[in-house]
Design a protein around this motif. Sequence first.
Motif, short mmCIF file in Angstrom:
data_model
loop_
_atom_site.label_atom_id
_atom_site.label_comp_id
_atom_site.label_asym_id
_atom_site.label_seq_id
_atom_site.Cartn_x
_atom_site.Cartn_y
_atom_site.Cartn_z
N SER A 1 -3.18 3.49 -8.56
CA SER A 1 -4.18 2.69 -7.82
C SER A 1 -5.33 2.25 -8.70
O SER A 1 -6.06 1.32 -8.35
N THR B 1 -3.85 7.58 -11.94
CA THR B 1 -3.24 7.07 -10.73
C THR B 1 -2.87 5.60 -10.87
O THR B 1 -3.54 4.84 -11.58
N ASP C 1 0.96 6.97 -6.69
CA ASP C 1 -0.18 7.85 -6.95
C ASP C 1 0.23 9.31 -6.84
O ASP C 1 -0.23 10.17 -7.62
N SER D 1 0.74 4.38 -2.74
CA SER D 1 0.55 5.80 -2.39
C SER D 1 1.64 6.67 -2.99
O SER D 1 1.36 7.77 -3.50
N GLU D 2 2.88 6.19 -2.94
CA GLU D 2 3.99 6.96 -3.54
C GLU D 2 3.78 7.13 -5.04
O GLU D 2 3.99 8.23 -5.59
N ASP E 1 0.82 -1.21 0.00
CA ASP E 1 0.00 0.00 0.00
C ASP E 1 0.85 1.27 0.00
O ASP E 1 0.51 2.26 -0.66
#
Length: 349
Positions: A341, A339, A329, A326-327, A322
């Motif tokens: 994700s 993104t 994105d 996040s990085e 996860d």
Amino acid sequence: MVRLPHSQIQAWIERALVAAQVLPDHAKIIAQALVQTSLWGIDSHGIARLPHYLNRLTRRSINPRPVFQFERTGPATGRFNGDHGHGIVICFEASRHAVNLAREVGAGVVGIFHSSHCGAIGLYSRDIAKKGLIGIVFTHSDSFVVPHGGKKAFFGTNPISIALPRPEPLEPVCLDLATSIVPWNRIMNARRENTPVPLGLGVDENGEETTDPHRIVALKPVGEHKGYALAFVIDALCGPLNGMPFGPHIPKMYGDLDQYRYLGSLIIAIDPNRFIGLAHFASTVDRMCQEIKSENPSILFPGEPEIRNAQQRSTEGIPVEDALISELDAWATRLALPTFSTLCHTPVL
């Protein structure tokens, strides 16, 4: 953690690199290499390195559009100027020259200079072996490892890889190891995931062992004095031999982010046809694999764990933490891309 299809990851990485002004052909090579490394299960050098590469590319401490130069210095030798481009592209291109030399005169030795972090060096030794030659690759890094008997980092993780061909379509036998007990990127991954590491991998600023990745400032050498000695000679072959710095004189991978790395590598290709012959050598290497496994099927030959991981992950997908999502994105927003994700909604076939 989610598992994502490797083809979708590769396509996204390629788009991100092009958005960072990397030449399209180079972006494809880098994306393929990072995904292949993750398929092998070498997560310390796979797709998790993309944020670092994007950071350096946007700061221009990795040249996104290098102009390479190769100088042949003898029948079997040459020097390759990477123009501070991405080390993955540089090493693949230098390997091509080493293979050409080996096919012409029996062996090819190419020294690389003005390079940057080149990922897992098994990429290049395996590539050479798949072309029917023996591949030997060395590279070095800035100070991450305490020498045997010391408490402060001096040499880098300084890996070595040797790959031997087997009969097609079998994958090569491949030794690929760092001279530190683990790669530094394993510590970086643990920091990002905020998880402890086993005791004995690294030391804090006082030279004491710790399980806290945030306190580790240096790794320990593999096999104590043996890993230290290997790191010493590999650094000399990659740095000073190619006019590049060594150990503590190399700009920091994660510290000097606005400086070129000034890294070197040494790539060697050997033609088995100048000895016993490719067919005989490759079949005998495979026979070695089979005979050692006849004692106990659970015994793995060098490179077999990566082969098995690639088979599994090609079907089940590459695991992505996860924190890494996040990085990526955040980089997608910065580079005006969809993104990362969004790939989490892509089913793994």
